[in-house]
Write an enzyme that holds these catalytic residues in place. Sequence first.
Site, PDB file in Angstrom:
ATOM      1  N   GLY A  51       0.110  -3.951   2.257  1.00 17.54           N
ATOM      2  CA  GLY A  51      -0.958  -4.570   1.478  1.00 17.54           C
ATOM      3  C   GLY A  51      -1.153  -6.069   1.597  1.00 17.54           C
ATOM      4  O   GLY A  51      -1.463  -6.582   2.670  1.00 17.54           O
ATOM      5  N   LYS A  56       2.900  -6.471  -9.886  1.00 18.71           N
ATOM      6  CA  LYS A  56       3.511  -5.557 -10.860  1.00 18.71           C
ATOM      7  C   LYS A  56       4.896  -5.066 -10.493  1.00 18.71           C
ATOM      8  O   LYS A  56       5.159  -4.699  -9.358  1.00 18.71           O
ATOM      9  CB  LYS A  56       2.608  -4.330 -11.022  1.00 18.71           C
TER      10      LYS A  56
END
Length: 396
Positions: free
Chosen positions: A354, A198
Amino acid sequence: MKTINDFDFKNKKALVRVDFNVPQNESGEVTDNTRIQAVKPTIEKILNDGGSVILMTHLGRPKGKVSEEFSLKNIIPEIEKVLGKSVKFASDAIGEEAEIMASELQPGEILLLENLRFYNEEEGGDKDFAGKLAKYADAYVNDAFGTAHRAHASTAVIAQNFPSTKFFGLLMSKELEAIDKVLGHGEKPVTAILGGSKVSTKITIIENILPAVNNLIIGGGMAFTFIKALGGNIGKSLLEEEKMQLALEILEKAKAQNVKVYLPVDAVIASDFNNDAERKEVDIYDIPEGWMGMDAGPRTRDLFHDVLLNSKTILWNGPIGVFEMSNFAAGTVALGDSIAEATKLGAFSLVGGGDSVAFVKQFGYDDKVSYVSTGGGAMLESLEGKELPGVKAINN
Ligand code: AMP
């Protein structure tokens, strides 16, 4: 930056906040001890000085309730294995037992306090709770980078009890130095690669790093919002329609700051979001209706490779394809190879945040880059330009 190397811990007790929030299997055994390994140098330095160490950490989210499941008792064997030393254990972080054990702790010994999050006061940042913990020791060391973005009792509030004896641990200082190398004092050209799904979660990062970088590579799912905004046909690829205008603004801002932006030029597309779906390679601007971009194509891999091999400092956050599916991992693997090669040639490379960290571990690139961050959220917030409470508490 005040680190433990600035202090002699001889005959001193150090209260060391670590992040032993480790993954466990159903029987409570530790399945990945990276976080324990990561603080070993800090513990060894204090013990070698002739000091003693009181370890404190949280584990999981017990939400203020005592539970067997989240007891640190379960991970003691792994801590002892990694440190190669026996570890004493106080079955309650606060109270008479812990007080006595702390006061009787001898140089060279390690005491572990039970899960701090058995108390709501920990996450609540309670001053009295922090004060009780502080009484156990002469010095406070924060080596919990993974929790440095939280203003909790043991990660931030407690530091005020140690105005002249609060220090960063060696892991924490390595993490902060790596960020500084990339965002502050990186040898040029500096290249940032941002991927992932995103645009919306990466906007603040992009805006914050623009002044520090020479090249910005945008890949992965988020690239399609840029391509569409530039007039491309992206089929049913990931799109954040409401971010298209912002994407164009970012490109303008980059131009104004002399940052070269590299977007993918081709893609491996699929008929479905599925590893076994039909696949083909197309120009990034010509993705047919009903197809979706899943990975960087071969020309894109070459383009990124050239940019990276001409870089002296590299920051990587986010995969550039759906690497979890084997048929769409090749682009991210090629990127990993390029970063590894650039690193071998002398570039400094930092992988942070992440999924790219998961990727480098899973595919064995962790030894081929300069530094892999141990803190997901803390790394992302640092890249966004936020001052972490755990860092501020030591610096102030
Ligand atoms: P993030 O958490 O935003 O960093 O996104 C990481 C995820 O982005 C990974 O799980 C990847 O599978 C996913 N990703 C990368 N490229 C694409 C793509 N082209 N389409 C959909 N998802 C992608």
